[in-house]
Design a protein around this motif. Structure first.
Motif, short mmCIF file in Angstrom:
data_model
loop_
_atom_site.label_atom_id
_atom_site.label_comp_id
_atom_site.label_asym_id
_atom_site.label_seq_id
_atom_site.Cartn_x
_atom_site.Cartn_y
_atom_site.Cartn_z
N LEU A 154 0.73 -1.15 -0.02
CA LEU A 154 -0.03 -0.01 0.08
C LEU A 154 0.91 1.23 0.25
O LEU A 154 1.42 1.52 1.01
CB LEU A 154 -0.94 -0.21 1.38
N GLY A 155 1.04 1.81 -1.20
CA GLY A 155 2.19 2.66 -1.55
C GLY A 155 3.56 2.17 -1.08
O GLY A 155 3.61 1.18 -2.01
N THR A 156 4.35 2.76 -0.44
CA THR A 156 5.42 2.08 -0.32
C THR A 156 5.75 1.61 1.32
O THR A 156 6.99 1.38 1.66
CB THR A 156 6.58 2.94 -0.65
N ALA A 157 4.84 1.67 2.11
CA ALA A 157 4.85 1.13 3.15
C ALA A 157 4.73 -0.34 3.53
O ALA A 157 4.31 -0.95 2.79
CB ALA A 157 3.62 1.82 4.30
N PRO A 158 5.17 -0.72 4.74
CA PRO A 158 4.81 -2.13 4.97
C PRO A 158 3.68 -2.78 5.28
O PRO A 158 3.56 -3.30 6.36
CB PRO A 158 6.09 -2.42 6.03
N LEU A 319 -11.23 -1.80 16.67
CA LEU A 319 -10.61 -0.49 17.31
C LEU A 319 -9.12 -0.05 16.65
O LEU A 319 -8.57 0.66 17.02
CB LEU A 319 -10.52 -0.56 18.63
N MET A 320 -8.73 -1.00 15.83
CA MET A 320 -7.38 -1.14 15.27
C MET A 320 -7.50 -0.09 14.19
O MET A 320 -8.20 0.13 13.49
CB MET A 320 -6.99 -2.48 14.87
N PRO A 321 -6.46 0.90 13.92
CA PRO A 321 -5.89 1.66 12.76
C PRO A 321 -6.33 0.69 11.54
O PRO A 321 -5.84 -0.39 11.35
CB PRO A 321 -4.66 2.11 12.78
N ASP A 322 -6.84 1.28 10.51
CA ASP A 322 -6.95 0.66 9.20
C ASP A 322 -5.68 0.53 8.34
O ASP A 322 -4.77 1.43 8.71
CB ASP A 322 -8.07 1.06 8.25
N ALA A 323 -5.50 -0.18 7.18
CA ALA A 323 -4.47 -0.09 6.43
C ALA A 323 -4.03 1.14 5.98
O ALA A 323 -2.74 1.64 5.82
CB ALA A 323 -4.53 -0.97 5.44
N GLU A 324 -5.15 2.12 5.73
CA GLU A 324 -4.75 3.17 5.10
C GLU A 324 -4.00 4.28 6.09
O GLU A 324 -3.25 5.10 5.65
CB GLU A 324 -5.91 3.87 4.31
N GLN A 325 -4.58 4.28 7.32
CA GLN A 325 -3.99 4.88 8.33
C GLN A 325 -2.46 4.53 8.60
O GLN A 325 -1.82 5.51 8.91
CB GLN A 325 -4.82 4.95 9.64
N VAL A 326 -2.35 3.50 8.90
CA VAL A 326 -0.70 2.94 8.98
C VAL A 326 0.03 3.25 8.05
O VAL A 326 1.26 3.72 8.01
CB VAL A 326 -0.96 1.38 9.13
N ALA A 327 -0.44 3.18 6.44
CA ALA A 327 0.29 3.48 5.58
C ALA A 327 0.76 5.04 5.48
O ALA A 327 1.79 5.71 5.31
CB ALA A 327 -0.23 3.41 4.12
N ALA A 328 -0.16 5.79 5.84
CA ALA A 328 -0.04 7.45 6.06
C ALA A 328 0.93 7.69 7.19
O ALA A 328 1.52 8.76 7.14
CB ALA A 328 -1.48 7.94 6.37
N GLU A 329 0.85 7.01 8.42
CA GLU A 329 1.90 7.11 9.32
C GLU A 329 3.21 6.73 9.01
O GLU A 329 4.36 7.59 9.08
CB GLU A 329 1.60 6.11 10.62
N GLN A 348 12.65 3.97 -7.89
CA GLN A 348 12.14 4.73 -7.07
C GLN A 348 11.21 4.13 -5.87
O GLN A 348 11.49 4.29 -4.68
CB GLN A 348 11.29 5.88 -7.59
N GLU A 349 10.34 3.36 -6.33
CA GLU A 349 9.45 2.37 -5.37
C GLU A 349 10.52 1.61 -4.67
O GLU A 349 10.04 1.44 -3.47
CB GLU A 349 8.46 1.75 -6.15
N ALA A 350 11.28 0.95 -5.18
CA ALA A 350 12.23 -0.07 -4.33
C ALA A 350 12.90 0.69 -3.33
O ALA A 350 13.14 0.09 -2.23
CB ALA A 350 13.02 -0.82 -5.26
N VAL A 351 13.52 1.86 -3.59
CA VAL A 351 14.05 2.86 -2.69
C VAL A 351 13.28 3.06 -1.52
O VAL A 351 13.81 2.86 -0.46
CB VAL A 351 14.94 3.77 -3.48
N ASP A 352 12.14 3.71 -2.07
CA ASP A 352 11.41 4.05 -0.85
C ASP A 352 10.62 2.88 0.12
O ASP A 352 10.68 3.03 1.33
CB ASP A 352 10.08 4.83 -1.47
N ALA A 353 10.40 1.83 -0.56
CA ALA A 353 9.95 0.59 0.34
C ALA A 353 11.04 -0.02 1.29
O ALA A 353 10.89 -0.44 2.36
CB ALA A 353 9.45 -0.65 -0.76
N ASN A 354 12.24 0.13 0.69
CA ASN A 354 13.53 -0.41 1.48
C ASN A 354 13.85 0.47 2.54
O ASN A 354 14.54 0.05 3.42
CB ASN A 354 14.51 -0.83 0.78
#
Length: 766
Positions: A154-158, A319-329, A348-354
């Protein structure tokens, strides 16, 4: 015959293991150096676990071929699959075709979970997993058996998103970690079809490496307790459930036999208890389950003598944050340090994810990724990972790890690593020195200087102690288990190169702290080791009739000599055009490459990922376009979530050895891109050491790059065929060069703009 051999033969004789078999064992240890010292005892449980897990896996699949097995095992059992692996007479099955997974976790935590290529979530080392199944049009669909499974971040977040096509739409599975007590992985399934589907959360007694053990499962409402060690929280009491033991068969075949009347507990003496819990899922709706990371149940509250112990409150999935919230964090976390804008979207995506992955893998408790790791500390791996953190400006995380080093040091000065590996002291000292070169953090260096001094004394005394060493290895570091891709227990030049670098850096640190005596002693020890090392290298070169760096004093031309290239990068002991380096690189290209990849025929027996980059680093320093082609191969070989295993199967796209999400490789990718864009070259700083043809005419920007001479920012633009380079460095006086654009250009100005015409030959050949 020494007493150990005599005792071993007596014991094996009582087990009816004859002398012919004992000869295999007794001669095996002499393939490398003779093991005179007691081998590290840590090897035994690791080996025993691996073998026994593989034996159990073989036994189970032979008896129960109709089970829903993990994706890697489905392929290895299917004779129609390219991944089919004949089992022969060996009573073992191990994942050697699809060792690919993605780590999820929280920054700074010592725990990570992993998600395999079909969404199987494993949260503890050697542990069980949580799978997801979908029923549509009357049939159950199992992701491990589906050909059309897709996976991304989701984006480049884990945050790992796994998608399965169902009835003209898709069912989406998301897995991500949340910070709670205990830490949890949220497993979320969303119905993105136009109709109602059923889905099941399935507790499975296996993981991406083989069978796990579940002896007891108990359900209480929406809470599932696994062996009294972990508590899985379901979204609500299920509409249907199936709990089963190995003898009663796979619960996947029993789901429609129970209408809310399933047993609430199952025990399995074979350790293969399993369960599945069914929920209707209308269009657009999500169902969530929570799994504790590292398999930990909530800790009990304070026990009082007069009060019954109660368990800590359990988190509610809703009550847990959803995936979009975690990706934004995660996106907010990454708005610091070195930031780059690259014309290659995939890179670029590989760099950001890593960059994000590196925050998961940096913690002081463990420097390797996920439940497949042993949560021990290798100073060798740490050297690459912590240095990458520093090169990308994530200095606080790097300092966290470095502060743990004195606590890992033994009284004699040895930095104790996983298996008493002799590169540990050099790696630890170099990492500390490199952190200081990039940060000028005098306070931390002052805190660690005494530990560095003890480590340097250990290096000096260990090299000087020749007891038990072969004549060829006198003055070098002892024989031992070094990096596994070099070979068996032996003497390794790799260890000596790291030791030499460590002594040089220890001298510099002592000099910085005003300890001239300590600096002189470390310098003298470094020089002794250098002289001894090159004398040994000369003898090795004479033996193989070629000027190259063999793996060790008594080794020939084999794949283990890739370790010698570390003397060039990252250690900077030898230049990229030094005959020792060019000779080694030439021999590796001739004998041990397949296409652009380095083939590691020792231990890894596959296409090495970070080892391919080891070649590319040396080539990059010389502006050789083969470095870019090796990076391109790695990008082609990456998983859709931008991860790499330790080694890749030469005939299949999957990992065949080691950690399926390798932290060293993640660090090397980042360090390679940073070296391509910005690198120290003596007292100079080189920008764009290589300009790929694909980047000609494209914008490149680097913001806030830490260097040994302070921060640097630059931007590459274009005016027709002319490159327009704008820069700003921390202070005037540092010489900047751009060898990939125009080798003749340089400047010491703090800021400026210049027009350059790129080197056409290098651009076209890339």
């Amino acid at each position: 015959m020494n007493w150990r051999t005599f005792a071993l033969r007596r014991v094996l004789g009582r087990l009816r293991i004859g002398p012919d078999i004992v000869r295999h064992l007794s001669t095996f240890q002499r393939l490398g150096a003779t093991i005179d010292a007691t081998p590290p005892t840590e090897v035994l449980p690791v080996g025993a676990r691996t073998v026994l897990r593989a034996v159990r896996t073989r036994g189970a699949v032979d008896i129960a071929p109709d089970w829903v097995w993990p994706r890697w095992l489905v392929g290895q059992l299917d004779p129609g699959s390219p991944a089919f692996t004949p089992r022969g007479h060996l009573p073992v099955i191990h994942n050697v075709t699809q060792r690919n997974w993605t780590a999820v976790g929280n920054p700074g935590s010592m725990w990570e979970a992993i998600v395999d290529s079909s969404g199987l979530v494993t949260t503890a080392f050697d542990g069980w997993s949580l799978d997801w199944w979908v029923r549509a049009s009357g049939d159950w669909r199992y992701p491990s058996r589906e050909a059309g499974i897709r996976q991304s971040l989701l984006g480049t977040a884990p945050v790992v998103v796994t998608s399965m096509d169902v009835d003209g739409g898709a069912v989406l599975h998301r897995a991500y970690a949340v910070e709670s007590v205990p830490e949890m992985v949220v497993v979320e399934v969303e119905n993105a079809t136009a109709g109602v589907v059923e889905m099941a959360f399935a507790v499975r007694p296996y993981n991406p490496e083989g069978l796990a053990v579940i002896e007891r499962l108990a359900v209480d409402g929406r809470a599932v307790r696994v062996d009294d060690k972990a508590l899985v929280m379901l979204p609500s009491p299920p509409t249907r459930a199936a709990l089963s033991s190995f003898r009663d068969g796979d619960c996947a075949h029993q789901l429609d036999d129970h209408l809310g009347s399933a047993p609430t507990e199952v025990r399995c003496t074979a350790g293969l208890a399993q369960a599945a819990f069914v929920y209707p899922l209308p269009p657009g709706q999500r169902a969530r389950a929570l799994v504790p990371i590292a398999g930990r149940a909530p800790r009990p509250r304070l026990r009082l003598p007069w009060r019954r112990a109660t368990r800590a409150p359990v988190a509610d999935p809703a009550l847990m944050p959803d995936a979009e919230q975690v990706a934004a964090e995660w996106s907010q976390r990454m708005e610091r340090g070195l930031r780059v804008e690259l014309p290659d979207r995939r890179l670029q995506e590989a760099v950001d994810a890593n960059r994000a992955y590196l925050l998961l893998l940096h913690d002081p408790g463990s420097i390797t990724a996920g439940p497949s790791s042993y949560h021990r500390f290798w100073f060798r791996d740490a050297a690459y990972q912590v240095a990458a953190l520093d090169r990308w400006g994530l200095h606080a995380e790097a300092a966290d790890v470095l502060r743990s080093y004195p606590g890992r040091q033994q009284p004699d000065g040895f930095f104790y690593s996983q298996w008493r590996e002799w590169d540990a002291n050099g790696a630890a000292i170099w990492t500390i020195a490199e952190h200081h070169r990039l940060t000028r953090d005098d306070a931390l260096l002052d805190e660690l200087s005494a530990s560095v001094a003890r480590g340097a004394r250990w290096l000096a005394s260990t090299c000087a102690n020749d007891a038990g060493k072969t004549p060829e290895a006198r003055g070098l570091l002892p024989a031992g288990i070094s990096a596994e891709h070099f070979g068996p227990y032996d003497y390794y030049y790799w260890d000596d190169f790291w030791g030499w670098r460590g002594l040089l850096d220890a001298a510099a640190i002592a000099r910085w702290g005003g300890d001239e005596a300590g600096a002189a002693a470390a310098t003298e020890a470094a020089e002794r080791l250098r002289v001894t090392l090159f004398a040994a290298l000369e003898r090795s070169a004479d033996r193989v009739a070629r000027r190259l760096i063999t793996a060790g004093p008594e080794r020939g031309v084999d794949a283990g000599m890739v370790g010698g290239l570390a003397a060039c990068w990252p250690l900077g002991l030898l230049a990229h055009d030094d005959p020792w380096i060019t000779g080694t690189l030439e021999a590796i290209r001739e004998r041990f490459t397949i296409g652009e990849a380095f083939y590691q025929g020792i231990a890894h027996t596959g296409l090495g990922t970070y080892l391919t980059l080891q070649l590319a680093f040396v080539e990059l320093l010389g502006g050789d376009p083969r470095a870019w082609r090796r990076l391109t191969w790695l990008l082609d070989a990456a998983t859709p979530t931008h991860t790499w295993p330790e080694a890749i199967h030469p005939q299949l796209p999957g990992g065949c050895m080691g950690d399926g999400h390798h932290g060293w490789m993640a660090a090397d990718l980042l360090s390679f891109v940073r070296t391509l864009l910005v690198r120290e070259d003596g007292d100079d700083v080189a920008l764009l050491s290589l300009l790929p043809q694909e980047w000609h005419g494209q914008r490149v920007a680097v913001h806030g790059a830490p260097t040994h001479n302070g921060q640097l920012t630059y931007e590459l633009g274009w005016d027709g065929d002319e490159a327009v380079l704008r820069w700003e460095q921390a202070r005037a006086g540092t010489r900047l060069r751009a060898p990939g654009l125009d080798p003749s250009w340089s400047t010491t100005e703090r800021t400026g703009e210049v027009r350059l015409r790129p080197v056409e030959s290098a651009a076209k050949s890339a």
